[in-house]
Design an enzyme around this catalytic site. Structure first.
Site, short mmCIF file in Angstrom:
data_model
loop_
_atom_site.label_atom_id
_atom_site.label_comp_id
_atom_site.label_asym_id
_atom_site.label_seq_id
_atom_site.Cartn_x
_atom_site.Cartn_y
_atom_site.Cartn_z
N LYS A 12 -4.75 -2.80 -1.14
CA LYS A 12 -5.82 -2.00 -0.53
C LYS A 12 -5.61 -1.91 0.97
O LYS A 12 -5.06 -2.83 1.58
CB LYS A 12 -7.18 -2.66 -0.80
CG LYS A 12 -7.56 -2.69 -2.28
CD LYS A 12 -8.36 -1.46 -2.64
CE LYS A 12 -8.54 -1.31 -4.13
NZ LYS A 12 -8.09 -0.02 -4.65
N CYS A 13 -6.09 -0.83 1.56
CA CYS A 13 -6.03 -0.67 3.00
C CYS A 13 -6.81 -1.79 3.68
O CYS A 13 -7.86 -2.16 3.17
CB CYS A 13 -6.63 0.68 3.41
SG CYS A 13 -5.37 1.75 4.06
N PRO A 14 -6.38 -2.37 4.78
CA PRO A 14 -5.24 -1.92 5.61
C PRO A 14 -3.92 -2.61 5.27
O PRO A 14 -2.97 -2.51 6.05
CB PRO A 14 -5.69 -2.34 7.00
CG PRO A 14 -6.45 -3.61 6.77
CD PRO A 14 -7.12 -3.46 5.42
N LEU A 15 -3.80 -3.28 4.09
CA LEU A 15 -2.58 -4.04 3.82
C LEU A 15 -1.30 -3.20 3.85
O LEU A 15 -0.30 -3.64 4.43
CB LEU A 15 -2.72 -4.80 2.49
CG LEU A 15 -3.83 -5.87 2.49
CD1 LEU A 15 -3.91 -6.56 1.13
CD2 LEU A 15 -3.59 -6.91 3.59
N ASP A 39 -3.32 3.21 -2.89
CA ASP A 39 -4.70 3.14 -2.43
C ASP A 39 -5.07 4.50 -1.83
O ASP A 39 -4.32 5.03 -1.01
CB ASP A 39 -4.83 2.04 -1.36
CG ASP A 39 -6.26 1.93 -0.84
OD1 ASP A 39 -7.19 2.17 -1.62
OD2 ASP A 39 -6.43 1.63 0.35
#
Lengths: 83, 381
Positions: A12-15, A39
């Site tokens: 998921k963001c910000p990963l 995502d």
């Protein structure tokens, strides 16, 4: 120039952006990074981050995920604000 | 956290969309619960008194939109007012067509309607006038819906130019004043305005002002609010909304300068941090809205960190709103959507310590950002 891969599917963001930033930090200008992410927020975020950092990016939808091709730019990597 | 133990510690509400009620509006509301509780349609004394109070409130709210009382209808929220206007005008123009021309940064509730043609915007969120003129000239356009200013990033739209363009195309223009009513001068009067009293420190209450001659599909005459609502408003809410408007209008110019200076400070404090993107127009914007995105952190963690330190802020990042998608506004202007913080300043009457709150926020922000980045291991990126 060197070519690199980053599979951020399932993240998921910000990963995905964090992983991409880590990878790009040590690469010379012109290096190519293929990023896979699924995502929905990454669709806006990866291109936005690339513009901010002076990298070029193109994207293609591949079924459930999106493939991004990032070419590391010459621009200074450290940004201090400003839209 | 040391600040929490401080006896002088107070919460700083930097998210006034909606925010706490203006104290005078609150007083009015409480008094009106006794005087104006009745259904204004009833024929008994209590009902007639409620009806008279509702007339008074409507006159004040109408004047706030340069309209006459009989041009104004009241709705549960600004969103309801906007949809009532949009659907009423579209239905009245169904022989022409059903297309709604708007922008990619207008409210999600507009973009979710069927047959929407959304014009693109630049990196500050300002609409493309050339594209707007083209789209308005296309066949089957029922109406144009534009927010006077963006409620997430503050950027104003060129409403006078858009009004000229829609008039030239013979298309009615509905202007959404969601965040701007009472905070920014009214743009020239379009075919319809939709507003919400919560933007002026009132309770949530929608106001729709339709210019005479603009056709709107309405229910039969016995239906409340000129055929646009199934029930009349709760009169105390209308009175509180009118009082909030009156108070805010008296203070508006002073408020405009004061909030604008505070927002400049927040924008500067955010821009001074490494890897922070400040979003929206720096100059042609609402005086009380600021948004920025902190790279390499998630919005949820940052909102919680600021909350822990006493600050209530909003965010347009995914997982902080009502959906898993990030703000469509941030996406449309090509801004980073993660780590987003959105500030909407309350009025000074609602938050007397507002300037100190902003000072503290600007002081605390660098440490809050590095704390979250350190937690996530992204402080050395």
């Amino acid at each position: 120039m060197s070519s690199h891969h980053l599979d951020a599917r399932g993240q998921k963001c910000p990963l995905p952006v964090i992983a991409l930033a880590r990878l790009a930090a040590d690469l010379p200008a012109g290096s190519r990074i293929e990023v896979l992410a699924d995502d929905p927020a990454a669709r806006a975020d990866i291109p936005a981050w690339c513009r901010l950092k002076g990298h070029t990016v193109s994207q293609t939808d591949v079924g459930e995920h999106t493939a991004y091709l990032v070419v590391v730019g010459q621009a200074p990597r450290k940004s201090t604000g400003g839209a | 956290m040391a600040a929490v133990a401080d006896p002088d510690f107070q919460r700083a509400v930097l998210d006034a969309a909606p925010g706490p009620m203006h104290p005078a509006a609150r007083e009015t509301f409480l008094a009106a619960l006794d005087a104006g509780w009745a259904d204004p349609r009833r024929l008994h004394s209590e009902g007639r008194r409620a009806a008279a109070l509702l007339d008074t409130a409507r006159s004040v709210l109408a004047a706030g939109l340069d309209a006459r009382p009989d041009e104004v209808t009241l709705h549960p929220t600004g969103s309801h007012a906007l949809l009532a206007g949009l659907r009423g005008i579209r239905q009245a123009r169904r022989r022409v067509g059903a297309t709604i021309v708007t922008t990619a940064v207008d409210q999600a509730l507009v973009l979710r309607e069927p047959d929407v043609d959304a014009v693109g915007v630049d990196s500050e969120g300002r609409l493309d006038l050339v594209a707007l003129r083209e789209r308005l000239a296309a066949p089957h356009v029922a109406l144009c819906v534009l927010a006077a200013a963006n409620q997430e990033i503050g950027t104003r739209q060129p409403i006078a130019d858009a009004l000229a363009a829609s008039a030239a195309a013979g298309v009615p223009l509905l202007v959404d004043l969601a965040a701007s009513w009472g905070r920014s001068p009214l743009p020239p009067r379009p075919d319809a305005y939709a507003a919400d009293a919560s933007s002026v420190g009132g309770p949530p209450l929608g106001v729709l002002a339709v210019r005479p001659g603009t056709r709107v599909k309405r229910q039969p005459v016995s239906t409340p609010e000129r055929g646009l609502e199934p029930a009349p408003p709760f009169v105390p809410l209308a009175l509180a909304a009118a009082e909030a408007w009156r108070q805010q209008e008296a203070d508006r110019e002073v408020e405009d300068r004061a909030t604008s200076a505070l927002i400049d400070r927040i924008r500067a404090a955010a821009a001074a941090l490494p890897d922070v993107q400040v979003v929206g127009s720096a100059t042609d914007r609402l005086p009380h809205v600021a948004t920025f995105s902190v790279l390499y952190v998630d919005g949820e963690t940052l909102v919680h960190e600021l909350d822990r330190r006493g600050f209530a802020v909003a965010s347009g990042s995914a997982c902080t709103a009502d959906t898993l998608e990030p703000s469509h506004v941030l996406a449309a202007i090509g801004a980073v959507t993660h780590g987003n913080v959105r500030i909407t300043l309350p009025t000074s009457a609602v938050a007397p310590h507002r300037a100190q709150d902003v000072d503290r926020f600007c002081t605390v922000l660098p440490d809050a950002v590095s704390t979250v980045r350190a937690q996530l291991g992204t402080d050395r990126l």
